[in-house]
Design a protein around this motif. Structure first.
Motif, PDB file in Angstrom:
ATOM      1  N   VAL A   1       8.290  -4.998  14.732  1.00 61.25           N
ATOM      2  CA  VAL A   1       8.295  -4.549  13.715  1.00 61.25           C
ATOM      3  C   VAL A   1       9.061  -3.629  13.414  1.00 61.25           C
ATOM      4  O   VAL A   1       9.616  -2.820  12.031  1.00 61.25           O
ATOM      5  CB  VAL A   1       6.421  -4.014  13.499  1.00 61.25           C
ATOM      6  CG1 VAL A   1       6.711  -2.728  11.838  1.00 61.25           C
ATOM      7  CG2 VAL A   1       5.868  -5.406  13.066  1.00 61.25           C
ATOM      8  N   LYS A   2       9.291  -2.120  14.406  1.00 61.65           N
ATOM      9  CA  LYS A   2      10.004  -1.019  13.971  1.00 61.65           C
ATOM     10  C   LYS A   2      11.916  -1.343  14.280  1.00 61.65           C
ATOM     11  O   LYS A   2      12.753  -0.568  13.683  1.00 61.65           O
ATOM     12  CB  LYS A   2       9.665  -0.334  14.758  1.00 61.65           C
ATOM     13  CG  LYS A   2       8.170   0.395  14.427  1.00 61.65           C
ATOM     14  CD  LYS A   2       7.748   1.924  16.295  1.00 61.65           C
ATOM     15  CE  LYS A   2       6.322   2.141  15.626  1.00 61.65           C
ATOM     16  NZ  LYS A   2       6.327   3.119  16.425  1.00 61.65           N
TER      17      LYS A   2
ATOM     18  N   THR B   1       0.189  -4.522  17.305  1.00 56.97           N
ATOM     19  CA  THR B   1      -1.563  -4.485  17.788  1.00 56.97           C
ATOM     20  C   THR B   1      -2.030  -4.880  17.574  1.00 56.97           C
ATOM     21  O   THR B   1      -2.853  -4.739  19.036  1.00 56.97           O
ATOM     22  CB  THR B   1      -1.477  -2.799  17.098  1.00 56.97           C
ATOM     23  OG1 THR B   1      -2.087  -3.176  16.325  1.00 56.97           O
ATOM     24  CG2 THR B   1      -0.503  -2.162  17.462  1.00 56.97           C
ATOM     25  N   GLN B   2      -2.303  -5.939  16.686  1.00 57.82           N
ATOM     26  CA  GLN B   2      -3.401  -6.753  16.647  1.00 57.82           C
ATOM     27  C   GLN B   2      -2.527  -7.973  16.297  1.00 57.82           C
ATOM     28  O   GLN B   2      -3.022  -9.406  15.666  1.00 57.82           O
ATOM     29  CB  GLN B   2      -4.342  -6.789  15.701  1.00 57.82           C
ATOM     30  CG  GLN B   2      -5.155  -5.479  15.831  1.00 57.82           C
ATOM     31  CD  GLN B   2      -5.869  -4.997  14.795  1.00 57.82           C
ATOM     32  OE1 GLN B   2      -6.605  -5.976  14.165  1.00 57.82           O
ATOM     33  NE2 GLN B   2      -6.555  -3.912  14.922  1.00 57.82           N
ATOM     34  N   ARG B   3      -2.002  -8.514  17.600  1.00 58.58           N
ATOM     35  CA  ARG B   3      -1.558 -10.106  16.899  1.00 58.58           C
ATOM     36  C   ARG B   3      -1.835 -10.991  16.964  1.00 58.58           C
ATOM     37  O   ARG B   3      -1.492 -12.084  16.659  1.00 58.58           O
ATOM     38  CB  ARG B   3       0.269 -10.522  18.044  1.00 58.58           C
ATOM     39  CG  ARG B   3       0.736 -11.559  17.829  1.00 58.58           C
ATOM     40  CD  ARG B   3       2.173 -11.526  18.477  1.00 58.58           C
ATOM     41  NE  ARG B   3       3.749 -10.455  18.072  1.00 58.58           N
ATOM     42  CZ  ARG B   3       4.236  -9.939  18.768  1.00 58.58           C
ATOM     43  NH1 ARG B   3       4.763 -11.050  18.934  1.00 58.58           N
ATOM     44  NH2 ARG B   3       4.886  -8.794  18.292  1.00 58.58           N
ATOM     45  N   GLY B   4      -3.032 -10.867  17.969  1.00 55.43           N
ATOM     46  CA  GLY B   4      -3.500 -12.439  18.393  1.00 55.43           C
ATOM     47  C   GLY B   4      -5.345 -12.495  17.156  1.00 55.43           C
ATOM     48  O   GLY B   4      -5.206 -13.667  16.295  1.00 55.43           O
TER      49      GLY B   4
ATOM     50  N   LYS C   1      -1.734 -10.070  -0.049  1.00 56.13           N
ATOM     51  CA  LYS C   1      -3.342  -9.522  -0.804  1.00 56.13           C
ATOM     52  C   LYS C   1      -3.737 -10.650  -1.233  1.00 56.13           C
ATOM     53  O   LYS C   1      -5.214 -10.739  -1.743  1.00 56.13           O
ATOM     54  CB  LYS C   1      -2.806  -8.475  -1.671  1.00 56.13           C
ATOM     55  CG  LYS C   1      -2.210  -6.908  -1.275  1.00 56.13           C
ATOM     56  CD  LYS C   1      -2.171  -5.997  -2.647  1.00 56.13           C
ATOM     57  CE  LYS C   1      -2.066  -4.882  -2.147  1.00 56.13           C
ATOM     58  NZ  LYS C   1      -1.849  -3.923  -3.193  1.00 56.13           N
ATOM     59  N   ILE C   2      -3.352 -11.729  -1.880  1.00 55.04           N
ATOM     60  CA  ILE C   2      -3.208 -13.313  -2.227  1.00 55.04           C
ATOM     61  C   ILE C   2      -3.642 -13.634  -1.372  1.00 55.04           C
ATOM     62  O   ILE C   2      -4.726 -14.692  -1.769  1.00 55.04           O
ATOM     63  CB  ILE C   2      -1.984 -13.685  -3.201  1.00 55.04           C
ATOM     64  CG1 ILE C   2      -1.672 -12.943  -4.234  1.00 55.04           C
ATOM     65  CG2 ILE C   2      -2.427 -14.966  -4.023  1.00 55.04           C
ATOM     66  CD1 ILE C   2      -0.633 -13.611  -5.034  1.00 55.04           C
ATOM     67  N   ALA C   3      -3.111 -13.474  -0.121  1.00 49.43           N
ATOM     68  CA  ALA C   3      -3.848 -14.721   0.857  1.00 49.43           C
ATOM     69  C   ALA C   3      -4.597 -13.895   1.589  1.00 49.43           C
ATOM     70  O   ALA C   3      -5.534 -14.877   2.361  1.00 49.43           O
ATOM     71  CB  ALA C   3      -2.472 -15.393   1.610  1.00 49.43           C
ATOM     72  N   ASN C   4      -5.227 -13.135   1.176  1.00 48.46           N
ATOM     73  CA  ASN C   4      -6.420 -12.235   1.421  1.00 48.46           C
ATOM     74  C   ASN C   4      -6.284 -12.116   3.073  1.00 48.46           C
ATOM     75  O   ASN C   4      -7.299 -12.553   4.383  1.00 48.46           O
ATOM     76  CB  ASN C   4      -7.651 -13.487   1.613  1.00 48.46           C
ATOM     77  CG  ASN C   4      -8.746 -12.348   0.233  1.00 48.46           C
ATOM     78  OD1 ASN C   4      -8.561 -10.970   0.098  1.00 48.46           O
ATOM     79  ND2 ASN C   4      -9.697 -13.156  -0.353  1.00 48.46           N
ATOM     80  N   ALA C   5      -5.466 -11.857   3.655  1.00 45.56           N
ATOM     81  CA  ALA C   5      -4.789 -12.204   4.984  1.00 45.56           C
ATOM     82  C   ALA C   5      -4.759 -10.042   5.253  1.00 45.56           C
ATOM     83  O   ALA C   5      -4.152  -9.454   4.643  1.00 45.56           O
ATOM     84  CB  ALA C   5      -3.650 -13.024   4.962  1.00 45.56           C
ATOM     85  N   VAL C   6      -4.258  -9.981   6.816  1.00 44.37           N
ATOM     86  CA  VAL C   6      -3.285  -9.479   6.947  1.00 44.37           C
ATOM     87  C   VAL C   6      -2.470  -8.799   7.357  1.00 44.37           C
ATOM     88  O   VAL C   6      -1.525  -9.278   7.581  1.00 44.37           O
ATOM     89  CB  VAL C   6      -4.287  -8.375   8.849  1.00 44.37           C
ATOM     90  CG1 VAL C   6      -4.030  -7.468   9.050  1.00 44.37           C
ATOM     91  CG2 VAL C   6      -5.511  -8.950   8.941  1.00 44.37           C
TER      92      VAL C   6
END
Length: 608
Positions: A237-238, A442-445, A429-434
């Motif tokens: 990401v960075k 940090t939370q790829r799983g 936001k529309i997909a209701n996802a992270v």
């Protein structure tokens, strides 16, 4: 004179008390008069005396030691409270004035019960509609905030209504007040002269199994592959990288237009298809959208084809989500536009992560790419083809064209073949996802688990294609929009790789069931007479249907195939309509692809 006093010693008396002997247990045999009215709870010396009194009752208990303070004599009811007063003579005197119903629509002082009676609505419903209280026409008061006044009453605004639904959490979940279910359109219009042969529902198909199918055997390998660039494994990401537009030609040739399959059909197998067609059939129980495949039976041979100018090769987005994308005209996030965007991302990502250039080494198979014509203009994508066959028992031999996207040199010196795919984020936001930019490192799983839930069918297809081709690794890329409202520019946020068989086990994909579904459909078609058939997923029910269709169906005689509504079907890569630099290569890709397929077909027919 002396006086003598004599003292007589007195002996103290001791009265021996009468001791009571309790033969039945421990404690006194009879209670004294002073303790007769006091309630007594029998207990044992071995009982734990941990509390003087328990005011919580059964509300709070020690789950690990539930009988920690229990007595061997039981709980007892000596200290239970019994209300013995007679309340039959008690009456409530109410001198309050009775509220009059509102007049002329003035509901400023009305209660929910009154409003419900006037409008024929239940009290419970009106309590939900009012925010805090019924407001007067002046607009002042607590209930006027965040709503719109209609006839002196405050109704919820769109934002307030959304917050209310989120607080409840059960409105959309249980479908009590949500919108009616979306009625999807079929991939092809069923005509009156089509005859339904078989209806196969998903519960029955999911129970099929064909075990012990051996690994496919290579018949012929064609094409040239480029080596994977390992620097993309360090992207995060960075340290994101922009997705580049790669102006290369991708061939999506159907089964009967493949000159190699036509050549192999004379000596090998009796069922012919491509890996994309096989994956669609094998993963049909995970699909929600409608699709169709044309099956032609000639003698004892079956040819499985996709229809020309269809959306069969487009990648679905959030197909298996609880709230899939909604049809909204030409919206950026409509299902078709998202499918075009996802296909565009996959084509560009699979070529960008390879080492391209004239000086870079390449891995060449024994035969050249069969779809490159003499008049080919432009660079062809790095794709290699494996023509393999499988023995499905009972005289059925399957021949299919499979694909590799790249090749990797491992430190041990071995060469591994790759299947490269891309997962794309469109609007969290529309997909209701992270949001990937916050949680990918940090939370790829958790992100992958969310993709498995929303795109179960697409990921299962990719996994089956990798297993059929015999790829050593299945490599995923995480690609997101550079800006949430611009679908033409994307960035690569990370990569991840799996072994295909391990990933299949992780997503609960059974190859025995996949082979069983394919074998069931083949057996049904083999029993039919020679002709043309169509297998289609029902758009609104979990089932697939097999139709007997006339032989001249879908034959356009050189003209462009018309869609279901009578309008010509749009090109597969109409991505330039959204604008932006990354889409410049897409229209050229479509036109050249069609020319290559048609030229390959014409040359084969001339040679025949």
């Amino acid at each position: 004179m002396s006086e003598t006093i004599s003292c007589t010693p007195e002996v103290a008396t001791f009265e021996v008390p009468q001791l009571q002997f309790n033969e039945d247990g421990w404690g006194p045999c009879e209670l004294p008069e002073a303790f007769k009215d006091i309630p007594y709870q029998p207990f044992s010396k071995s009982d734990r005396l941990g509390k003087i009194s328990d005011w919580t009752g059964t509300a709070q208990t020690d789950k690990k030691f539930s009988n920690k303070y229990a007595s061997q004599f039981g709980g007892g009811s000596q200290y239970a409270y019994f209300h013995e007063e007679d309340e039959t003579t008690f009456h409530l005197v109410d001198n309050a004035r009775i509220q009059k119903p509102p007049i002329n629509g003035d509901v400023s002082g009305a209660t929910c019960e009154t409003i419900g009676k006037l409008c024929g609505t239940s009290v419970h419903c009106w309590k939900e509609m009012l925010i805090v209280s019924v407001c007067c026409s002046s607009g002042r008061g607590r209930g006027a905030r965040g709503g719109v006044q209609v006839g002196g009453m405050t109704t919820l605004s769109k934002a307030a209504s959304k917050l209310r639904d989120q607080r409840r959490g059960t409105t959309r979940k249980w479908g009590m007040r949500g919108p009616p279910p979306k009625i999807r359109d079929a991939s092809v219009t069923v005509r009156p002269d089509w005859v339904t042969i078989e209806e196969m529902d998903f519960p029955r198909l999911s129970k099929l199994s064909l075990p012990n199918v051996k690994e496919g055997e290579d018949i012929m390998t064609c094409g040239t592959l480029e080596y994977y660039d390992k620097t993309y494994d360090r992207v995060n990401v960075k340290n994101e990288r922009p997705l580049q537009s790669v102006d290369r030609i991708f061939h999506t040739v159907t089964t009967t237009d493949d000159p190699i399959i036509r050549q192999l059909s004379k000596a090998h197998g009796n069922v012919y298809a491509t890996d994309a067609i096989l994956a669609t059939i094998m993963c049909c129980t995970r699909s929600n959208y409608s699709w169709d495949i044309v099956i032609e039976k000639i003698g004892d041979k079956l040819f499985m084809d996709k229809r020309d100018n269809t959306e069969f090769d487009l990648l679905t987005v959030n197909e298996t989500a609880s709230e899939p994308p909604q049809e909204d005209g030409n919206s950026l996030n409509s299902p078709r536009n998202l499918a075009i965007e996802a296909t565009f991302i996959n084509h560009n990502f699979s070529q960008q992560v390879l080492k391209s250039g004239e000086k870079e080494p390449k891995f060449k198979f024994g035969h050249p790419n069969p779809f490159i014509g003499d008049d080919e203009d432009g660079e062809v994508a790095s794709v290699a083809y494996r023509y393999r066959k499988w023995d499905l028992n009972n005289g059925i031999t399957l021949v299919a064209r499979c694909e590799h996207d790249g090749v990797l040199k491992v430190p041990q010196g071995d060469t591994q073949f790759l299947t490269i795919k891309a997962l794309n984020e469109w609007d969290s936001k529309i997909a209701n996802a992270v949001e990937w930019r916050h949680k990918l490192d940090t939370q790829r799983g958790a992100i992958l688990a969310n993709e498995l839930r929303n795109n179960s069918c697409k990921l299962a297809k990719w996994t089956i294609q990798a297993l059929l081709a015999g790829s050593d690794q299945l490599k995923f890329g995480y690609v997101s929009r550079a800006h949430v409202r611009d679908s033409s520019k994307h960035v690569i946020l990370g990569t991840q790789q799996f072994k295909p068989q391990e990933f299949a086990n992780q997503i609960n994909l059974s190859m025995d069931n996949a082979w069983g579904i394919l074998r069931c459909i083949i057996d049904i078609c083999m029993k039919q007479k020679d002709g043309k058939y169509l297998i289609m997923k029902d758009p609104n029910k979990p089932m697939v249907r097999l139709y007997d269709i006339p032989d001249n169906t879908f034959e356009s005689d050189g003209e462009e195939e018309e869609g279901d509504d009578g309008e010509p079907f749009q090109p597969m890569y109409g991505y330039s309509a959204t604008g932006g630099g990354a889409s410049a290569a897409a229209p050229a890709t479509a036109s050249t692809d069609g020319d290559a397929a048609s030229s390959a077909t014409k040359s084969e027919k001339e040679s025949a």
